[in-house]
Scaffold this motif. Structure first.
Motif, PDB file in Angstrom:
ATOM      1  N   ALA A 110     -14.794   5.461   1.979  1.00  0.00           N
ATOM      2  CA  ALA A 110     -15.606   5.655   0.772  1.00  0.00           C
ATOM      3  C   ALA A 110     -15.474   4.494  -0.201  1.00  0.00           C
ATOM      4  O   ALA A 110     -16.231   4.410  -1.176  1.00  0.00           O
ATOM      5  N   GLY A 111     -14.487   3.609   0.036  1.00  0.00           N
ATOM      6  CA  GLY A 111     -14.365   2.396  -0.770  1.00  0.00           C
ATOM      7  C   GLY A 111     -13.136   2.291  -1.644  1.00  0.00           C
ATOM      8  O   GLY A 111     -13.058   1.394  -2.485  1.00  0.00           O
ATOM      9  N   TYR A 112     -12.120   3.187  -1.421  1.00  0.00           N
ATOM     10  CA  TYR A 112     -10.999   3.239  -2.354  1.00  0.00           C
ATOM     11  C   TYR A 112      -9.651   3.166  -1.626  1.00  0.00           C
ATOM     12  O   TYR A 112      -9.407   3.885  -0.664  1.00  0.00           O
ATOM     13  N   ASP A 113      -8.777   2.317  -2.136  1.00  0.00           N
ATOM     14  CA  ASP A 113      -7.431   2.204  -1.598  1.00  0.00           C
ATOM     15  C   ASP A 113      -6.472   3.192  -2.246  1.00  0.00           C
ATOM     16  O   ASP A 113      -5.414   3.494  -1.684  1.00  0.00           O
ATOM     17  N   ALA A 114      -6.831   3.683  -3.412  1.00  0.00           N
ATOM     18  CA  ALA A 114      -5.991   4.669  -4.103  1.00  0.00           C
ATOM     19  C   ALA A 114      -6.863   5.497  -5.030  1.00  0.00           C
ATOM     20  O   ALA A 114      -7.914   5.032  -5.511  1.00  0.00           O
TER      21      ALA A 114
ATOM     22  N   LEU B 286       0.501  12.054 -13.639  1.00  0.00           N
ATOM     23  CA  LEU B 286      -0.468  11.442 -12.744  1.00  0.00           C
ATOM     24  C   LEU B 286      -0.309  12.015 -11.340  1.00  0.00           C
ATOM     25  O   LEU B 286       0.796  12.307 -10.895  1.00  0.00           O
ATOM     26  N   LEU B 287      -1.412  12.146 -10.657  1.00  0.00           N
ATOM     27  CA  LEU B 287      -1.420  12.505  -9.243  1.00  0.00           C
ATOM     28  C   LEU B 287      -2.085  11.344  -8.517  1.00  0.00           C
ATOM     29  O   LEU B 287      -3.246  11.029  -8.782  1.00  0.00           O
ATOM     30  N   VAL B 288      -1.335  10.692  -7.623  1.00  0.00           N
ATOM     31  CA  VAL B 288      -1.817   9.464  -6.988  1.00  0.00           C
ATOM     32  C   VAL B 288      -1.853   9.631  -5.476  1.00  0.00           C
ATOM     33  O   VAL B 288      -0.828   9.890  -4.841  1.00  0.00           O
ATOM     34  N   PHE B 289      -3.035   9.498  -4.904  1.00  0.00           N
ATOM     35  CA  PHE B 289      -3.198   9.427  -3.462  1.00  0.00           C
ATOM     36  C   PHE B 289      -3.393   7.962  -3.107  1.00  0.00           C
ATOM     37  O   PHE B 289      -4.267   7.301  -3.670  1.00  0.00           O
ATOM     38  N   ALA B 290      -2.580   7.458  -2.180  1.00  0.00           N
ATOM     39  CA  ALA B 290      -2.651   6.033  -1.852  1.00  0.00           C
ATOM     40  C   ALA B 290      -2.746   5.832  -0.344  1.00  0.00           C
ATOM     41  O   ALA B 290      -2.152   6.584   0.437  1.00  0.00           O
ATOM     42  N   THR B 291      -3.482   4.828   0.048  1.00  0.00           N
ATOM     43  CA  THR B 291      -3.625   4.481   1.455  1.00  0.00           C
ATOM     44  C   THR B 291      -2.857   3.194   1.741  1.00  0.00           C
ATOM     45  O   THR B 291      -2.431   2.490   0.826  1.00  0.00           O
ATOM     46  N   GLY B 292      -2.692   2.886   3.024  1.00  0.00           N
ATOM     47  CA  GLY B 292      -2.080   1.638   3.432  1.00  0.00           C
ATOM     48  C   GLY B 292      -3.086   0.755   4.139  1.00  0.00           C
ATOM     49  O   GLY B 292      -4.180   1.210   4.497  1.00  0.00           O
TER      50      GLY B 292
ATOM     51  N   VAL C  86      -0.402   9.764   1.920  1.00  0.00           N
ATOM     52  CA  VAL C  86       0.695   9.964   0.986  1.00  0.00           C
ATOM     53  C   VAL C  86       0.161  10.254  -0.409  1.00  0.00           C
ATOM     54  O   VAL C  86      -0.869   9.708  -0.827  1.00  0.00           O
ATOM     55  N   VAL C  87       0.853  11.156  -1.105  1.00  0.00           N
ATOM     56  CA  VAL C  87       0.521  11.504  -2.484  1.00  0.00           C
ATOM     57  C   VAL C  87       1.797  11.424  -3.316  1.00  0.00           C
ATOM     58  O   VAL C  87       2.887  11.726  -2.828  1.00  0.00           O
ATOM     59  N   GLY C  88       1.664  10.991  -4.573  1.00  0.00           N
ATOM     60  CA  GLY C  88       2.828  10.865  -5.433  1.00  0.00           C
ATOM     61  C   GLY C  88       2.564  11.363  -6.847  1.00  0.00           C
ATOM     62  O   GLY C  88       1.418  11.504  -7.275  1.00  0.00           O
ATOM     63  N   ALA C  89       3.647  11.624  -7.574  1.00  0.00           N
ATOM     64  CA  ALA C  89       3.584  12.109  -8.956  1.00  0.00           C
ATOM     65  C   ALA C  89       5.012  12.177  -9.475  1.00  0.00           C
ATOM     66  O   ALA C  89       5.962  11.799  -8.801  1.00  0.00           O
ATOM     67  N   LYS C  90       5.172  12.676 -10.683  1.00  0.00           N
ATOM     68  CA  LYS C  90       6.488  13.105 -11.144  1.00  0.00           C
ATOM     69  C   LYS C  90       6.669  14.540 -10.686  1.00  0.00           C
ATOM     70  O   LYS C  90       5.826  15.403 -10.950  1.00  0.00           O
TER      71      LYS C  90
ATOM     72  N   GLY D 126       0.841  -1.199   0.000  1.00  0.00           N
ATOM     73  CA  GLY D 126       0.000   0.000   0.000  1.00  0.00           C
ATOM     74  C   GLY D 126       0.869   1.240   0.000  1.00  0.00           C
ATOM     75  O   GLY D 126       2.089   1.173  -0.132  1.00  0.00           O
ATOM     76  N   GLY D 127       0.244   2.407   0.155  1.00  0.00           N
ATOM     77  CA  GLY D 127       0.981   3.660   0.296  1.00  0.00           C
ATOM     78  C   GLY D 127       2.057   3.858  -0.745  1.00  0.00           C
ATOM     79  O   GLY D 127       1.788   3.911  -1.952  1.00  0.00           O
ATOM     80  N   LYS D 128       3.282   3.960  -0.289  1.00  0.00           N
ATOM     81  CA  LYS D 128       4.432   4.175  -1.158  1.00  0.00           C
ATOM     82  C   LYS D 128       4.527   3.090  -2.222  1.00  0.00           C
ATOM     83  O   LYS D 128       4.870   3.367  -3.382  1.00  0.00           O
ATOM     84  N   GLY D 129       4.224   1.848  -1.845  1.00  0.00           N
ATOM     85  CA  GLY D 129       4.294   0.736  -2.791  1.00  0.00           C
ATOM     86  C   GLY D 129       3.297   0.872  -3.914  1.00  0.00           C
ATOM     87  O   GLY D 129       3.616   0.634  -5.086  1.00  0.00           O
ATOM     88  N   PHE D 130       2.058   1.260  -3.578  1.00  0.00           N
ATOM     89  CA  PHE D 130       1.039   1.448  -4.615  1.00  0.00           C
ATOM     90  C   PHE D 130       1.426   2.583  -5.558  1.00  0.00           C
ATOM     91  O   PHE D 130       1.259   2.486  -6.775  1.00  0.00           O
ATOM     92  N   ILE D 131       1.927   3.690  -4.992  1.00  0.00           N
ATOM     93  CA  ILE D 131       2.317   4.830  -5.829  1.00  0.00           C
ATOM     94  C   ILE D 131       3.436   4.432  -6.792  1.00  0.00           C
ATOM     95  O   ILE D 131       3.377   4.730  -7.991  1.00  0.00           O
ATOM     96  N   ALA D 132       4.447   3.739  -6.270  1.00  0.00           N
ATOM     97  CA  ALA D 132       5.563   3.322  -7.121  1.00  0.00           C
ATOM     98  C   ALA D 132       5.080   2.428  -8.256  1.00  0.00           C
ATOM     99  O   ALA D 132       5.456   2.615  -9.428  1.00  0.00           O
TER     100      ALA D 132
END
Length: 615
Positions: free
Chosen positions: A106-110, A59-65, A79-83, A34-40
């Motif tokens: 709300a039902g979403y992991d990312a 891309l703008l990615v918000f990810a949960t763990g 955590v949020v990720g992008a270039k 999750g989190g950093k792993g999902f974003i990567a």
């Protein structure tokens, strides 16, 4: 689906307005957690190499763990990720608040956002209902104003919000994303990515619950962990004095920034900015972040000046260092005003303090003139000039338009030898931990995945105590054994990033409180070696992202001139600096320990060992 997950990923295309919901695959969750792993993983798979970070295709990615939304004190970050528009490399940035937990409810992991809206827009996620709403009435508003307006719009004062201020709208390359008032995803320019998409904010409201594999065991472990945090000296000090608890230590060990890093000692910092001083003078309330039991958030009130009576959270260690003594002044109330300005305008305080101190040194050395600053007299210690420069950067007015590009680009544009005063690594302004008496920290800065950063590992701990993570003796000023310290810390913090767990909760704490929590939440059997391999897997995948974005060995052999040519003028490591030969020696050892070739590229054998065959 395994326990700990909501079960789906939400994709939103702002250009077309299309919304897509996909099932979260179990293999993705098991390998990347999750989190950093999902974003990567999402950025590696979906991001087109070489694109402009401010283009709609980023891309703008918000990810949960898997621990977000479960039991305190677990999963207490977002955590949020992008270039990154600042570095051109991979970025992820962590922040406090309930946004991640609410996204899971709300039902979403990312949440993955691409494209660009035709007009200012904000997203409202209300369980399964997704709305793209007009944000014209809040475009130009401060972050604090934005929260109030959106909560009024949706009729819910508890809705969780992330947003940008004017700095993000104006594409300041180190603009931050603000969350739930006074908490920020500060580093690398995520706010500029939102601004480039005409995306002012995201509001989320969820009504679901998160099931875990073994609730009884997780509850028992969480209770034990909470008690450990109270009794552990490192974590307990943050509860009492916030992150400013580290100010006396940093100054005593000559790690503290003063006047754009001309020195790494400033005794006035301890007198004015330490946790003890702030607690006595300005703090009015202790708070915990969402899903946390540590009281490290401090609510302060400004007691003097034009902002008298205003409330601000902080001031944090990095903020008092970079906006305070690094800019040459040490007045607590003035510092709180600068902190409040950055928060409301949406600026990262670390990069803002760094770029302003750079400009001040250029001014004092005759590289920039008073005319360049529109009549300002930006000497070190001139708070009025600093305050005005914060506004100029956020709105890209005058010299602020140049400084809004970050230290590296600003120095390249100004020229005239100003590059010598640019304290950045791989394009990211260096945070408030000096390296001239800490070789492992120097290696940490040049090898981190997002540029000069203290949150991907903090090997200063090992150098000061004289023991590496395995308990072996090391010498503070020697280069021996420092590569192993960095690798261990980076793999561990990378694994922690998959849980979206606060950095501060790990110091002096047995790692089992994290990998066992992961096991009890998901049902995956996870030991310490498995946990570390997850971190190493993600670190290597991000390495592949950065390599295809153009990162080379030369980028990691480069240190600011201040750190590699100018001896430390005072403190316990007086006369020391990080020579280029020392850095190259440590870097070669680091590459070898990582299983990378001489140019810093992961070998196929290493990738196969980590389950990254074919990457």
């Amino acid at each position: 689906m395994q326990g700990g997950y909501a079960g789906s990923i939400l994709y939103i295309d702002l250009t077309t307005g299309k919304v897509l919901k996909e099932k979260l695959e179990g293999n993705l969750a098991k390998a990347f957690v999750g989190g950093k792993g999902f974003i990567a993983k999402l950025l590696y798979d979906l991001l087109e190499p070489g694109l402009d970070p401010l283009s709609p295709e980023n891309l703008l990615v918000f990810a949960t763990g898997p621990l977000n939304g479960t039991i305190p004190p677990y999963g207490n970050k977002n955590v949020v990720g992008a270039k990154s528009p600042l570095t051109g490399l991979y970025m992820d940035s962590y922040f406090s608040g309930g946004f991640g937990a609410e996204l899971k409810f709300a039902g979403y992991d990312a949440l993955v956002i691409r494209g660009k809206a035709t007009k200012p827009t904000y997203i409202f996620i209300d369980d399964s209902e997704i709305k793209l709403l007009d944000a014209s009435h809040i475009w130009g508003k401060t972050t604090h104003e934005t929260y109030n307006i959106i909560r009024r719009d949706v009729g819910d004062p508890t809705v969780k919000i992330v947003c940008i201020g004017p700095a993000g709208e104006n594409l300041v390359r180190f603009a931050c994303i603000d969350a739930d008032v006074h908490r920020q995803a500060g580093r690398c320019g995520g706010g500029a990515v939102m601004g480039s998409k005409n995306l002012k904010a995201i509001a989320v409201r969820g009504s679901g619950e998160i099931e875990v594999a073994d609730l009884d065991k997780l509850i028992k472990l969480a209770k034990e962990f909470s008690e450990v945090l109270k009794k552990t000296p490192d974590t307990n000090s943050y509860s009492i004095f916030g992150t400013a608890a580290a100010v006396p230590f940093a100054n005593e060990e000559a790690l503290w920034p003063y006047r754009n890093w001309q020195d790494q000692v400033c005794d006035k910092a301890v007198d004015e900015y330490s946790g003890e001083t702030q607690k006595e003078r300005v703090w009015i309330k202790d708070r915990s972040g969402y899903g946390c039991t540590m009281l490290c958030e401090k609510v302060a009130i400004i007691t003097k000046g034009p902002y008298r009576g205003s409330v601000v959270h902080g001031a944090e260690y990095e903020t008092v260092a970079m906006l305070g003594t690094n800019c040459g002044y040490s007045d607590l109330n003035s510092l709180l005003q600068a902190n409040l300005l950055c928060d409301s305008l949406g600026l990262d305080t670390i990069s803002t303090g760094s770029v302003i101190s750079f400009a001040m040194e250029c001014y004092e050395n005759g590289i920039l003139s008073k005319e360049d600053f529109g009549g300002l007299d930006p000497k070190f210690g001139n708070f009025n000039a600093l305050q005005e420069l914060i506004h100029m950067i956020a709105y890209r007015r005058g010299i602020g338009d140049v400084l809004a590009e970050g230290v590296r680009r600003a120095s390249q544009k100004i020229g005239k030898g100003s590059e010598r005063y640019a304290v950045e690594i791989k394009g990211l302004e260096v945070p408030a931990w000096g390296v001239r008496g800490a070789p492992a920290m120097a290696l940490q800065y040049v090898t981190t995945d997002r540029g000069g950063c203290h949150q991907r590992g903090w090997p200063i701990l090992y150098e000061v105590t004289g023991k590496d993570p395995e308990g072996r003796e090391i010498e503070r000023l020697s280069t021996e054994g420092k590569a192993a310290c960095c690798k261990w810390d980076q793999d561990y913090t990378s694994a922690m990033g998959t849980l979206v767990q606060c950095d501060l909760t790990r110091f002096g704490v047995d790692p089992r409180y994290f990998y066992e929590a992961l096991s009890f939440a998901t049902g995956y059997e996870m030991g310490f070696k498995d946990f570390m391999m997850v971190g190493e897997r993600i670190w290597n995948l991000i390495r592949l992202i950065n390599l295809r974005e153009g990162l080379t060995k030369k980028d990691e052999e480069r240190m600011p001139a201040r750190f590699c040519e100018e001896p430390l003028p005072s403190g316990p490591a007086r006369g020391h600096y990080i020579s280029k030969s020392d850095l190259k020696r440590m870097l070669a050892e680091y590459y070898r320990l990582r299983g990378w070739d001489a140019e810093g590229k992961p070998s196929q054998r290493k990738l196969a060992e980590l389950g990254l065959n074919g990457y």
